[in-house]
Design a protein around this motif. Structure first.
Motif, short mmCIF file in Angstrom:
data_model
loop_
_atom_site.label_atom_id
_atom_site.label_comp_id
_atom_site.label_asym_id
_atom_site.label_seq_id
_atom_site.Cartn_x
_atom_site.Cartn_y
_atom_site.Cartn_z
N ARG A 212 0.82 -1.22 0.00
CA ARG A 212 0.00 0.00 0.00
C ARG A 212 0.85 1.27 0.00
O ARG A 212 0.35 2.36 0.19
N GLY A 213 2.17 1.11 -0.16
CA GLY A 213 3.06 2.26 -0.27
C GLY A 213 3.57 2.83 1.04
O GLY A 213 4.21 3.86 1.06
N LYS A 214 3.32 2.17 2.16
CA LYS A 214 3.76 2.66 3.46
C LYS A 214 5.15 2.12 3.78
O LYS A 214 5.41 0.93 3.69
N ARG A 215 6.05 3.02 4.16
CA ARG A 215 7.40 2.59 4.54
C ARG A 215 7.34 1.84 5.86
O ARG A 215 6.76 2.31 6.82
N ARG A 216 7.96 0.66 5.91
CA ARG A 216 7.94 -0.17 7.11
C ARG A 216 9.29 -0.26 7.78
O ARG A 216 9.37 -0.53 8.95
N ALA A 217 10.36 -0.09 7.04
CA ALA A 217 11.68 -0.26 7.65
C ALA A 217 12.74 0.44 6.82
O ALA A 217 12.64 0.52 5.60
N LEU A 218 13.72 0.96 7.49
CA LEU A 218 14.91 1.51 6.87
C LEU A 218 16.07 0.79 7.53
O LEU A 218 16.23 0.85 8.74
N VAL A 219 16.84 0.08 6.74
CA VAL A 219 17.86 -0.81 7.30
C VAL A 219 19.21 -0.49 6.68
O VAL A 219 19.32 -0.29 5.48
N LYS A 220 20.22 -0.46 7.52
CA LYS A 220 21.58 -0.30 7.03
C LYS A 220 22.25 -1.67 7.09
O LYS A 220 22.30 -2.30 8.14
N THR B 28 25.31 -4.38 6.90
CA THR B 28 26.73 -4.47 7.24
C THR B 28 27.27 -5.76 6.64
O THR B 28 26.65 -6.81 6.76
N GLY B 29 28.40 -5.66 5.97
CA GLY B 29 29.00 -6.84 5.37
C GLY B 29 28.15 -7.47 4.28
O GLY B 29 28.26 -8.66 4.02
N GLY B 30 27.27 -6.68 3.66
CA GLY B 30 26.43 -7.21 2.59
C GLY B 30 25.21 -7.96 3.06
O GLY B 30 24.49 -8.54 2.27
N ARG B 31 24.95 -7.95 4.36
CA ARG B 31 23.78 -8.66 4.90
C ARG B 31 22.87 -7.66 5.62
O ARG B 31 23.32 -6.69 6.17
N TYR B 32 21.59 -7.96 5.60
CA TYR B 32 20.63 -7.12 6.29
C TYR B 32 19.60 -8.01 6.98
O TYR B 32 19.43 -9.18 6.62
N GLN B 33 18.93 -7.45 7.96
CA GLN B 33 17.86 -8.18 8.65
C GLN B 33 16.78 -7.18 9.00
O GLN B 33 17.05 -6.11 9.54
N VAL B 34 15.56 -7.54 8.68
CA VAL B 34 14.40 -6.72 9.02
C VAL B 34 13.52 -7.57 9.92
O VAL B 34 13.20 -8.70 9.59
N THR B 35 13.13 -7.04 11.06
CA THR B 35 12.28 -7.79 11.99
C THR B 35 10.96 -7.06 12.19
O THR B 35 10.83 -5.88 11.91
N GLY B 36 9.99 -7.80 12.69
CA GLY B 36 8.70 -7.21 13.05
C GLY B 36 7.76 -6.95 11.90
O GLY B 36 6.80 -6.19 12.06
#
Length: 58
Positions: A5-13, A15-23
């Motif tokens: 629906r176009g709502k931003r849920r996470a902004l993640v930086k 590290t080492g080419g890996r990312y994790q988004v929770t919740g």
């Protein structure tokens, strides 16, 4: 991460080419990745209950 629906849920930086988004609740999301030396890339992914793994190439 942006919801279907176009709502931003996470902004993640990453590290080492890996990312994790929770919740995140189950549903469809657009993952947008970029770096100082690469143009942004957007890909759709579906998050189910539990964890989801997704590789994105810049």
């Amino acid at each position: 991460m942006v919801t279907d629906r176009g709502k931003r849920r996470a902004l993640v930086k990453a590290t080492g080419g890996r990312y994790q988004v929770t919740g995140l609740t189950p549903g469809g999301y657009t993952l947008i990745a970029s770096s100082a030396t690469h143009s942004p890339v957007a890909e759709f992914l579906l998050v189910n209950n539990g964890s989801t793994t997704h590789d994105i190439e810049l």
